[in-house]
Write a protein that holds these residues in place. Structure first.
Motif, PDB file in Angstrom:
ATOM      1  N   LEU A  31      13.479 -59.753  24.094  1.00 30.34           N
ATOM      2  CA  LEU A  31      13.940 -58.368  24.264  1.00 30.34           C
ATOM      3  C   LEU A  31      14.973 -58.192  25.364  1.00 30.34           C
ATOM      4  CD1 LEU A  31      10.572 -56.437  23.879  1.00 30.34           C
ATOM      5  CD2 LEU A  31      12.563 -56.217  22.408  1.00 30.34           C
ATOM      6  N   HIS A  32      14.995 -59.095  26.316  1.00 30.43           N
ATOM      7  CA  HIS A  32      15.898 -58.927  27.460  1.00 30.43           C
ATOM      8  C   HIS A  32      17.355 -58.930  27.004  1.00 30.43           C
ATOM      9  CE1 HIS A  32      17.524 -59.235  31.481  1.00 30.43           C
ATOM     10  NE2 HIS A  32      18.185 -60.331  31.143  1.00 30.43           N
ATOM     11  N   GLY A  33      18.038 -57.816  27.241  1.00 34.22           N
ATOM     12  CA  GLY A  33      19.471 -57.723  26.954  1.00 34.22           C
ATOM     13  C   GLY A  33      19.831 -57.752  25.483  1.00 34.22           C
ATOM     14  N   ILE A  34      18.950 -57.228  24.588  1.00 34.37           N
ATOM     15  CA  ILE A  34      19.269 -57.310  23.156  1.00 34.37           C
ATOM     16  C   ILE A  34      20.418 -56.384  22.756  1.00 34.37           C
ATOM     17  CG2 ILE A  34      16.981 -58.048  22.431  1.00 34.37           C
ATOM     18  CD1 ILE A  34      16.438 -55.172  21.553  1.00 34.37           C
ATOM     19  N   ASN A  98      27.752 -43.851  18.277  1.00 33.92           N
ATOM     20  CA  ASN A  98      26.633 -43.240  17.557  1.00 33.92           C
ATOM     21  C   ASN A  98      25.628 -44.270  17.047  1.00 33.92           C
ATOM     22  OD1 ASN A  98      28.587 -44.125  15.518  1.00 33.92           O
ATOM     23  ND2 ASN A  98      27.224 -43.130  14.052  1.00 33.92           N
ATOM     24  N   VAL A  99      25.901 -45.558  17.257  1.00 33.16           N
ATOM     25  CA  VAL A  99      25.017 -46.618  16.760  1.00 33.16           C
ATOM     26  C   VAL A  99      24.071 -47.057  17.877  1.00 33.16           C
ATOM     27  CG1 VAL A  99      24.871 -48.909  15.736  1.00 33.16           C
ATOM     28  CG2 VAL A  99      26.787 -47.401  15.151  1.00 33.16           C
ATOM     29  N   PRO A 100      22.763 -46.841  17.734  1.00 31.88           N
ATOM     30  CA  PRO A 100      21.797 -47.252  18.772  1.00 31.88           C
ATOM     31  C   PRO A 100      21.493 -48.743  18.645  1.00 31.88           C
ATOM     32  CG  PRO A 100      20.643 -46.170  16.973  1.00 31.88           C
ATOM     33  CD  PRO A 100      22.095 -46.145  16.603  1.00 31.88           C
ATOM     34  N   VAL A 101      22.307 -49.580  19.263  1.00 30.82           N
ATOM     35  CA  VAL A 101      22.210 -51.031  19.089  1.00 30.82           C
ATOM     36  C   VAL A 101      20.824 -51.534  19.468  1.00 30.82           C
ATOM     37  CG1 VAL A 101      23.224 -53.244  19.742  1.00 30.82           C
ATOM     38  CG2 VAL A 101      24.678 -51.222  19.534  1.00 30.82           C
ATOM     39  N   TRP A 102      20.307 -51.083  20.610  1.00 29.65           N
ATOM     40  CA  TRP A 102      18.994 -51.539  21.089  1.00 29.65           C
ATOM     41  C   TRP A 102      17.921 -51.211  20.067  1.00 29.65           C
ATOM     42  CZ3 TRP A 102      14.155 -49.773  22.571  1.00 29.65           C
ATOM     43  CH2 TRP A 102      13.423 -50.628  23.404  1.00 29.65           C
ATOM     44  N   ILE A 147      14.660 -67.736  19.083  1.00 27.06           N
ATOM     45  CA  ILE A 147      15.075 -66.660  19.994  1.00 27.06           C
ATOM     46  C   ILE A 147      16.291 -65.941  19.441  1.00 27.06           C
ATOM     47  CG2 ILE A 147      15.956 -66.134  22.299  1.00 27.06           C
ATOM     48  CD1 ILE A 147      14.336 -68.522  23.329  1.00 27.06           C
ATOM     49  N   VAL A 148      17.305 -66.709  19.038  1.00 21.47           N
ATOM     50  CA  VAL A 148      18.542 -66.104  18.525  1.00 21.47           C
ATOM     51  C   VAL A 148      18.244 -65.232  17.307  1.00 21.47           C
ATOM     52  CG1 VAL A 148      20.757 -66.596  17.418  1.00 21.47           C
ATOM     53  CG2 VAL A 148      20.047 -67.918  19.410  1.00 21.47           C
ATOM     54  N   GLN A 149      17.470 -65.772  16.373  1.00 25.98           N
ATOM     55  CA  GLN A 149      17.212 -65.037  15.133  1.00 25.98           C
ATOM     56  C   GLN A 149      16.396 -63.778  15.384  1.00 25.98           C
ATOM     57  OE1 GLN A 149      18.842 -66.249  12.696  1.00 25.98           O
ATOM     58  NE2 GLN A 149      18.204 -64.990  10.974  1.00 25.98           N
ATOM     59  N   SER A 150      15.632 -63.751  16.482  1.00 25.79           N
ATOM     60  CA  SER A 150      14.813 -62.578  16.789  1.00 25.79           C
ATOM     61  C   SER A 150      15.600 -61.454  17.436  1.00 25.79           C
ATOM     62  CB  SER A 150      13.666 -62.977  17.738  1.00 25.79           C
ATOM     63  OG  SER A 150      12.842 -63.958  17.174  1.00 25.79           O
ATOM     64  N   ARG A 151      16.721 -61.768  18.055  1.00 23.28           N
ATOM     65  CA  ARG A 151      17.394 -60.797  18.918  1.00 23.28           C
ATOM     66  C   ARG A 151      18.395 -59.910  18.184  1.00 23.28           C
ATOM     67  NH1 ARG A 151      17.443 -61.347  24.304  1.00 23.28           N
ATOM     68  NH2 ARG A 151      19.694 -60.961  24.448  1.00 23.28           N
ATOM     69  N   PHE A 152      18.504 -60.087  16.870  1.00 22.99           N
ATOM     70  CA  PHE A 152      19.481 -59.295  16.125  1.00 22.99           C
ATOM     71  C   PHE A 152      18.835 -58.675  14.894  1.00 22.99           C
ATOM     72  CE2 PHE A 152      21.792 -62.676  18.377  1.00 22.99           C
ATOM     73  CZ  PHE A 152      22.501 -61.870  19.252  1.00 22.99           C
ATOM     74  N   MET A 153      19.573 -57.856  14.209  1.00 26.61           N
ATOM     75  CA  MET A 153      19.061 -57.101  13.072  1.00 26.61           C
ATOM     76  C   MET A 153      18.993 -58.018  11.843  1.00 26.61           C
ATOM     77  SD  MET A 153      20.368 -53.382  11.727  1.00 26.61           S
ATOM     78  CE  MET A 153      22.008 -54.008  11.417  1.00 26.61           C
ATOM     79  N   LEU A 154      18.046 -58.959  11.891  1.00 23.86           N
ATOM     80  CA  LEU A 154      17.862 -59.970  10.861  1.00 23.86           C
ATOM     81  C   LEU A 154      16.386 -60.029  10.489  1.00 23.86           C
ATOM     82  CD1 LEU A 154      20.131 -62.650  12.595  1.00 23.86           C
ATOM     83  CD2 LEU A 154      20.816 -61.019  10.829  1.00 23.86           C
ATOM     84  N   LEU A 155      16.036 -60.787   9.453  1.00 25.52           N
ATOM     85  CA  LEU A 155      14.695 -60.667   8.883  1.00 25.52           C
ATOM     86  C   LEU A 155      13.791 -61.882   9.058  1.00 25.52           C
ATOM     87  CD1 LEU A 155      15.356 -58.790   5.517  1.00 25.52           C
ATOM     88  CD2 LEU A 155      14.565 -57.881   7.699  1.00 25.52           C
ATOM     89  N   GLU A 156      14.322 -63.032   9.474  1.00 27.81           N
ATOM     90  CA  GLU A 156      13.471 -64.221   9.535  1.00 27.81           C
ATOM     91  C   GLU A 156      12.331 -64.066  10.537  1.00 27.81           C
ATOM     92  OE1 GLU A 156      15.945 -65.319   6.695  1.00 27.81           O
ATOM     93  OE2 GLU A 156      16.606 -64.439   8.591  1.00 27.81           O
ATOM     94  N   TYR A 696      22.051 -66.640  24.333  1.00 33.47           N
ATOM     95  CA  TYR A 696      22.171 -65.252  24.787  1.00 33.47           C
ATOM     96  C   TYR A 696      23.610 -64.756  24.872  1.00 33.47           C
ATOM     97  CZ  TYR A 696      17.277 -65.884  26.092  1.00 33.47           C
ATOM     98  OH  TYR A 696      15.929 -66.128  26.068  1.00 33.47           O
ATOM     99  N   GLY A 697      24.578 -65.663  24.740  1.00 30.49           N
ATOM    100  CA  GLY A 697      25.986 -65.259  24.817  1.00 30.49           C
ATOM    101  C   GLY A 697      26.497 -65.072  26.224  1.00 30.49           C
ATOM    102  N   GLN A 698      25.684 -65.369  27.203  1.00 32.14           N
ATOM    103  CA  GLN A 698      26.066 -65.246  28.601  1.00 32.14           C
ATOM    104  C   GLN A 698      25.180 -66.172  29.449  1.00 32.14           C
ATOM    105  OE1 GLN A 698      25.641 -61.058  29.495  1.00 32.14           O
ATOM    106  NE2 GLN A 698      23.643 -60.932  28.544  1.00 32.14           N
ATOM    107  N   PRO A 699      25.710 -66.698  30.547  1.00 36.89           N
ATOM    108  CA  PRO A 699      27.059 -66.460  31.083  1.00 36.89           C
ATOM    109  C   PRO A 699      28.127 -67.158  30.244  1.00 36.89           C
ATOM    110  CG  PRO A 699      25.965 -68.165  32.336  1.00 36.89           C
ATOM    111  CD  PRO A 699      24.936 -67.636  31.381  1.00 36.89           C
ATOM    112  N   GLU A 700      29.346 -66.668  30.366  1.00 35.36           N
ATOM    113  CA  GLU A 700      30.461 -67.276  29.656  1.00 35.36           C
ATOM    114  C   GLU A 700      30.743 -68.660  30.236  1.00 35.36           C
ATOM    115  OE1 GLU A 700      35.296 -66.748  29.147  1.00 35.36           O
ATOM    116  OE2 GLU A 700      34.099 -65.155  30.090  1.00 35.36           O
TER     117      GLU A 700
END
Length: 727
Positions: A31-34, A98-102, A147-156, A696-700
């Motif tokens: 959940l951190h920083g999703i 208008n898109v609630p990303v979290w 972790i990656v698959q859990s942090r986005f709007m996906l179904l696995e 997590y895409g960070q740090p760069e």
């Protein structure tokens, strides 16, 4: 009077602090920083479209699977106040304000987080120690791909959650006193979780069948228990059948009931469905067909829709263009007017049903309905040509007869334009032909050929429209030989000019055409199972053989101007340990089986049963979620492997504990195993930390650091070319 009550009232509870800890860590890692990145990530572009349609209550079909997963994603969007107004145009597109990303990513992240404690609990229910369960949770916690698959709007992650919950709940039921109320709750939860797994993706069906197999074996053993009465055994069998078979079936139906109740408006996929289904939706066809006459009569003006949706839905059509005198192959034609099947609404789709014994082209008062078995003629509304077929080969399908709009060229080719109405779904022998509801075959009187959609497209001279033929080789009912009246009006104009104006006017006679939920469910389910998705090559598609060794990765997101990026890539140490444990387990199982065949029992009976059950759940769970992909002809990606990988990871502590307890007897051997285990867990953690910037895409990272992360030559690491300006 108050004496029986003892004060104070006290509630005692036992809290597993280790379980609390692994749950908290699971929530933090997922959940951190999703909300980062605030841009469309890989398949969010695909699932987001369905979420928007849910928000607008617009009907759609996703051929890839049932709707529960989409509904869960839509629930997250609803909780965040999303209105569905976002154009899902491509990966990397920035989300608007208008898109609630979290909120969109919340529920998959929660599901992925809870997989960590569920892994812990499942290992405990399999009969292994809490230390082994903690190791299982640790491995799941630090698996980068999960972790990656859990942090986005996906179904696995949602699918994996239901699978783990189903097996844990069933084993908890099996391990508790089965006459207690709590055991019933666990059994019902197992059945509900099975329905959830199948409702998210059809792949969940294989795990459901595996669980039913485990339950069947347990029930068979229960039947042999002589300490139980016949009534008790029967009650347990009925209870398990009700909770693990009937309950999932009812919940699966409930998923579609909610889905169809929510999506009651006409949408982009309407034409894939039958006319009756379309007419039940607000807008679209229902707006066109509202108030149409129910009974088809002589003089009716109708459009005839093919019951087949392959290659695409279409309507019987004709136009002022003739077949070529000769085709490119040298075969001749009748040179009469073309009759085709056209996949768009058009005024040239209108036909008039005429009584061959009368000249009138209007509906009489009262109307004379057309019934099953009646002989009719079909006159094209805009060109006044009769629907005709004869012993001339069809243009693209020469084994069948050409269908045409008859033109008398005075060349000894008489009209053959009589057709018999065959209502295939009739309930009475002389049933009336009904708008939308009746499924009709049109059988040619002279040749017994059936009017049929061949599925082939005509060449350029036929404007690439679909070929309609007369098929004399009738093999019983086929959807491409069936038609139904979709649009319908009672004709009132005899003159051609007036009739052409009438064909553009709306209908106005009221009728009610309800379709039941079960009819809609069965049609939608059939479409989802039979409509083949258009398969295309994808840059990041892969074969199942590449998944086992993580020879492939997927770039989920790349920053538009920097090297920040997110990859679906596995923890290589984790995957290696999982593969190794599978190999060790197979060797152990085979050796034990051979020795037990020789009446040599190396381990106690309870340890043997525990090892077999763990293998069925963990190795079996891996097999049923992986092996079917080897037989599938579809575009596959690494994320398809994640449910299987989850089960395989759980096998690692099972094998280690078994080796420690039953095979390594000397203290030195056990100490060596302790060292190897600690080294393995540390390596898993280091691998997780190493790849966390890609998780997590960070740090760069700079270019050199990214290149250093390319542990496999087959991995795709993207680098931006930086423009160097003056210092």
């Amino acid at each position: 009077m108050w004496s029986p009550i003892k004060l104070p009232l006290v509630i005692k509870a036992e809290i597993n602090l280790i379980l609390v800890l692994v749950t908290a860590l699971g929530l933090w890692t997922r959940l951190h920083g999703i909300q980062f990145p605030k841009a469309v990530v890989f398949d969010e572009v695909y699932y987001g479209q369905f979420v928007s349609l849910y928000m607008k209550q617009v009907f759609f079909i996703d051929e890839s699977g049932p709707p529960l997963g989409h509904m869960i994603l839509a629930l997250g969007a609803y909780l965040g106040g999303f209105d569905g107004n976002f154009i899902w145009k491509g990966i990397g597109a920035e989300y608007s304000s208008n898109v609630p990303v979290w909120s969109l990513r919340l529920l998959p992240a929660l599901a992925g987080s809870l997989c960590v404690p569920l892994g812990y609990l499942l290992v405990v229910e399999l009969g292994f120690s809490h230390l082994a369960a903690l190791a299982a949770a640790f491995l799941l916690l630090l698996e980068n791909s999960l972790i990656v698959q859990s942090r986005f709007m996906l179904l696995e992650s949602v699918l994996t959650f239901f699978l783990l919950l189903a097996f844990f709940s069933y084993l908890r039921f099996h391990n508790t006193h089965q006459s207690s109320p709590s055991s019933l709750a666990w059994l019902m939860l197992a059945g509900g979780s099975c329905a959830g797994a199948v409702g998210v993706k059809y792949m969940g069906l294989f795990s459901y069948l595996l669980l039913l197999g485990v339950a069947s074996v347990h029930t068979w053993k229960l039947i042999g228990e002589r300490t139980l009465s016949h009534g008790a055994v029967l009650a347990q069998a009925v209870l398990r059948f009700a909770c693990l078979v009937l309950l999932p079936a009812l919940l699966y139906l409930g998923i579609f009931f909610v889905h169809l109740s929510l999506l009651h408006r006409s949408g982009p996929h309407d034409q894939m469905m039958s006319s009756a289904f379309q007419a039940s939706l607000e807008g679209g066809l229902s707006r066109i067909t509202q108030g149409q006459p129910l009974e088809v009569a002589y003089g009716s003006q109708v459009t005839l829709r093919s019951l087949s949706s392959k290659p695409i839905p279409c309507w019987l059509h004709s136009h002022k263009a003739n077949y070529p005198v000769r085709y490119e192959s040298g075969r001749g034609s009748s040179h009469q007017q073309q009759v085709t099947c056209y996949p768009f609404k058009d005024v040239n789709n209108w036909w008039i049903l005429k009584d061959p014994g009368r000249q009138e082209l209007v509906v009489s008062t009262p109307p004379r309905p057309v019934r099953h078995g009646d002989i009719i003629q079909l006159l094209h509304g805009m060109t006044s040509r009769f629907l005709n077929t004869h012993d001339v080969a069809a243009p693209v399908s020469p084994h069948a007869q050409e269908v045409s709009g008859y033109i008398d060229f005075n060349v000894s080719m008489p009209a053959q334009n009589l057709w018999r109405v065959d209502i295939t779904n009739r309930e009475a022998e002389r049933e009336v032909w009904k708008t939308i509801l009746s499924e009709v075959r049109l059988v040619h009187v002279n040749t017994s050929a059936v009017l049929k959609l061949s599925g082939s497209a005509l060449p350029d001279w036929g404007f690439r429209q679909l070929e309609v033929v007369g098929d004399k080789i009738n093999k019983g009912y086929q959807s491409n030989g069936g038609w139904n009246v979709e649009e319908h009006r009672y004709g009132t104009s005899e003159e051609q000019k007036e009739r052409e104006l009438e064909l553009h006017s709306p209908t106005h006679i009221d009728t009610n055409r309800d379709i039941t939920f079960m009819a809609k469910f069965l049609e939608l389910q059939w479409k989802m199972l039979t409509v083949k998705q258009e398969e295309t090559e994808h840059k990041y598609s892969s074969s199942p053989l590449e998944w086992i060794t993580m020879d492939t990765n997927i770039v989920y997101w790349l920053h538009s101007s920097s090297n920040a990026q997110i990859h679906l890539v596995g923890n290589l140490v984790n995957c290696s340990l999982a593969n190794l444990s599978l190999g060790v387990y197979i060797v152990l199982l085979l050796s034990y089986l051979l020795r037990r065949r020789r009446r040599i029992e190396d381990i106690p009976a309870d340890a043997w049963e525990r090892l077999v059950q763990a293998g069925v759940v963990c190795a079996g769970g891996w097999a049923v979620n992986y092996l079917p992909f080897l037989l599938m002809e579809k575009t596959l990606f690494l994320y398809h492997y994640l449910p299987a990988l989850t089960f395989l990871i759980l096998l690692v502590p099972v094998v280690v504990e078994h080796l420690h307890t039953h095979l390594l007897s000397s203290p030195s051997q056990q100490r060596a195993l302790h060292v190897l285990t600690v080294a393995g867990l540390c390596s898993v953690f280091l691998s997780y930390r190493t790849f966390s910037p890609l998780t997590y895409g960070q740090p760069e990272l700079d270019a050199e650091q990214l290149v250093a992360l390319r542990w496999r030559d087959s991995w795709d690491i993207l680098l931006h070319k930086r423009k160097h300006g003056p210092s």
